[in-house]
Design an enzyme around this catalytic site. Structure first.
Site: not given
Length: 319
Positions: A140-142
């Protein structure tokens, strides 16, 4: 097997349950830290790497109790970075002998790279030095918070990857967008194309040349200027939710890549200092036992606080 600036003796490894099922090339790349990928493939092609006494192709999948002969490998002298700091323990939502699911905070990358020296997976390995295997099952994105699955067994990792590829893992996210979303339920099927900006940054756009992508959007709450949505991912493309919703004219609040930058600045002054995207729910059959598992993670306090701020300052709109 390896030291900085010199080579030492041949090493023999016995494959355990954790590594069983992994390709030999990926196994070597994992354990031969700092060795160029080209060199790993050269020693495979030349037959210097042997499995049970014989040559194998780079695509060979390891079996438990296989014996691997790894030749001496020389590394160039270079400065090495220290180990990832252990840091504070991450909130554990679920754990058994095969899986670990944590509630990742916003701002923490899932792995090192792209200017980040370490992320969640490096931190977990530092905190759990005796773990035989810890591998990300997905990413998942930062900037996104919420549920992240880590495999503790190779068999579980392989099964999870198959399940995700076949759409048998239900992933639902909560997001706040600018605008008044109209439909209680809407399917978004817009192909997504990945590209690099002139500065070398990864971006995604809707394009007929892209890969098929499918999001299911449900309206949760609505105010005069904003809407809280639940988005179910039927495919897992890079930045899928962010690009699908921005393409439809509903940018995510706080999104610094595809969002409304002037609005983001004003929202920051009102207390929203991050992208409003949270991996809230996962449902899947356990990859080894088949048991039905449903996991949830509440919205982080800073996002709940901002919704309370909207309730106090924005008229709610139901119609």
């Amino acid at each position: 097997m390896m030291e900085q600036g010199k080579a030492i003796a041949v090493r023999r490894e016995r494959v355990d349950e954790a590594a069983a099922g992994q390709r030999i090339d990926n196994y070597l790349l994992r354990i031969c830290k700092g060795v160029p990928k080209s060199h790993v493939y050269r020693i495979l092609r030349s037959g210097e790497v042997r499995v049970n006494g014989g040559r194998v192709a780079p695509t060979y999948r390891l079996a438990e109790n296989d014996e691997i002969r790894i030749p001496p490998i020389r590394l160039a002298e270079k400065a090495t970075s220290g180990p990832a700091p252990a840091g504070e323990p991450l909130p554990v939502v679920f754990e058994d002998e095969a899986l670990l699911v944590v509630d990742k905070p916003s701002g923490k990358a899932v792995h090192g790279g792209s200017g980040v020296s370490f992320g969640v997976i490096e931190q977990l390995r530092s905190q759990r030095p005796d773990a035989r295997l810890l591998e990300l099952a997905h990413r998942i994105d930062r900037e996104t918070s919420g549920l992240l699955v880590i495999a503790k067994k190779r068999s579980a990792l392989t099964a999870l990857h198959d399940m995700m590829r076949e759409g048998r893992v239900e992933k639902r996210y909560l997001t706040l967008v600018a605008g008044r979303w109209a439909n209680p339920l809407q399917h978004v099927k817009e192909p997504l194309f990945k590209y690099l900006t002139p500065e070398g940054e990864r971006r995604v756009r809707v394009s007929s040349d892209g890969k098929a992508s499918h999001s299911i959007v449900r309206l949760v709450r609505r105010w005069s200027r904003f809407s809280l949505l639940e988005v179910e991912l039927k495919t897992g493309r890079t930045h899928q939710i962010r690009v699908h919703l921005a393409h439809l004219g509903f940018p995510l609040c706080g999104d610094d890549k595809y969002g409304d930058f002037a609005l983001n600045k004003s929202l920051e002054a009102e207390g929203l200092k991050r992208m409003f995207l949270h991996a809230a729910r996962l449902s899947f059959a356990h990859p080894l036992t088949g048991e039905a598992i449903t996991l949830t993670a509440d919205l982080p306090a800073e996002l709940q606080s901002f919704l309370a701020h909207l309730d106090a300052t924005e008229p709610r709109k139901h119609g």
